[in-house]
Design an enzyme around this catalytic site. Structure first.
Site, mmCIF file in Angstrom:
data_model
loop_
_atom_site.group_PDB
_atom_site.id
_atom_site.type_symbol
_atom_site.label_atom_id
_atom_site.label_comp_id
_atom_site.label_asym_id
_atom_site.label_seq_id
_atom_site.Cartn_x
_atom_site.Cartn_y
_atom_site.Cartn_z
ATOM 1 N N ALA A 171 0.882 -1.173 0.000
ATOM 2 C CA ALA A 171 0.000 0.000 0.000
ATOM 3 C C ALA A 171 0.918 1.221 0.000
ATOM 4 O O ALA A 171 1.817 1.310 0.839
ATOM 5 C CB ALA A 171 -0.872 0.012 1.237
ATOM 6 N N LYS A 172 0.703 2.122 -0.935
ATOM 7 C CA LYS A 172 1.538 3.331 -0.941
ATOM 8 C C LYS A 172 0.863 4.329 -0.002
ATOM 9 O O LYS A 172 0.110 5.221 -0.429
ATOM 10 C CB LYS A 172 1.695 3.869 -2.370
ATOM 11 N N ALA A 173 1.102 4.098 1.288
ATOM 12 C CA ALA A 173 0.433 4.870 2.339
ATOM 13 C C ALA A 173 1.437 5.828 2.968
ATOM 14 O O ALA A 173 2.586 5.460 3.217
ATOM 15 C CB ALA A 173 -0.115 3.924 3.400
#
Ligand code: PMP
Length: 326
Positions: A171-173
């Protein structure tokens, strides 16, 4: 224009800010895009985002967005992992991204960041399910470093990469970047350009904001998706270009000491593009110069992103819609 106080120099400097950004369904003037001070606290904990490059072609007078579809697909995957629903379709966001580049009149290389966050402003630490997101898109000039002699001397970080059952790296969080910050701060303080992170199994994962390849005996090797990496779009591009060059590619676990004895290594990512690694922990790789595989790959990549290689036209979306490649 925004005024910034340059602490070191004690002077006020002017920094170019874009005229427009995109928020909540339309273009907004930069200075009018404000929010309440309390929003700097919890709301961004669950925010996900993308970093997309646009490359300028002087010959065609066009900005080509690189792998727009793949970035939007990953944004959707990141939202899903956060149990966030999108208030826009992928086509709507693709149009919004083009709109913000056009509105700012950019005729050069750009870096675009779409961010998605919970619209209702729920405190970040409370679990929520399937709540709608709102989107912010910013864009800034970002000249490519391809064709320059920029390199990245690396170290192995003393920090460990976040794991899939801790804070999923795919997840590109925003929250995941605490891990990257610790790594890059340590590396910089110790005199290196980039830190490379090992995962919980002690295998090479990735660099602070980029993935990594090594070359050994003519074979390019990169850690697999299961090594705690972000599923990098530049890494996938690199694999395809290397195979087209006739270089075999292995996606497998990489030991720390394999980095030290590699013939070549390079970092890859939207922001770093393809950056040669001349040394790791002060072990010089090869003869310390940019290796032949890295060099050829950089050249092919450079041709592809600027629309000079019709084989890779499918990776490019023209913003001003003047000139499709191929
Ligand atoms: N890992 C991390 C942690 C990153 O921030 C990035 C940059 N987005 C990458 C890898 C490379 O991914 P991409 O090639 O999709 O930019």
């Amino acid at each position: 224009m925004t005024q910034h106080k340059d602490k070191a120099a004690g002077t006020v400097t002017q920094q170019e800010t874009p005229a427009y950004l995109w928020h909540a369904g339309g273009l907004v003037e930069w200075d009018k895009a404000t929010t309440h001070i309390t929003n700097i606290a919890w709301p961004s904990i669950s925010m996900v985002f993308e970093g997309i490059r646009g490359y300028w072609s002087p010959r065609r007078q066009e900005v080509y967005l690189f792998h727009l579809e793949a970035h939007l697909k990953r944004l959707w995957q990141s939202m899903k992992l956060m149990r966030m629903t999108s208030s826009y379709s992928k086509e709507e966001l693709a149009r919004a991204i083009m709109e913000v580049v056009k509105a700012n009149g950019y005729k050069g290389d750009v870096y675009i960041s779409p961010y998605a966050y919970f619209r209702e402003g729920v405190p970040g630490y409370i679990g929520v399910k399937d709540m709608p997101s709102e989107v912010l898109i910013t864009c800034r000039p970002a000249p490519s470093n391809l064709g320059t002699d920029l390199v990245a001397h690396c170290c192995i970080s003393s920090w460990t990469r976040i794991a899939d059952n801790v804070m999923p790296p795919r997840a590109k969080a925003i929250a995941n970047y605490q891990n990257s910050r610790l790594v890059s701060t340590e590396a910089t303080l110790n005199g290196y350009d980039f830190g490379i992170i090992l995962n919980g199994q002690g295998k090479v994962s990735e660099a602070a904001y980029a993935c990594i390849f090594i070359v050994r005996d003519g074979v390019a090797i990169t850690p697999p998706h299961s090594a705690g990496i972000l599923e990098s779009i530049t890494r996938a591009t690199g694999i395809e270009l290397l195979r087209d060059m006739g270089v075999p590619v292995e996606e497998r676990d990489v030991d720390r000491t394999e980095l030290y004895i590699a013939d070549e290594a390079f970092l890859c990512g939207t922001s770093v593009e393809l950056r040669p690694v001349p040394s790791v922990d002060r072990y010089v790789l090869g003869d310390g110069a940019v290796g032949p595989v890295t060099r050829q790959l950089q050249e092919r990549f450079h041709q592809a992103v600027r629309g000079e290689d019709p084989r890779y036209a499918r990776w490019l979306t023209p913003v001003y819609e003047k000139a499709r490649v191929g």
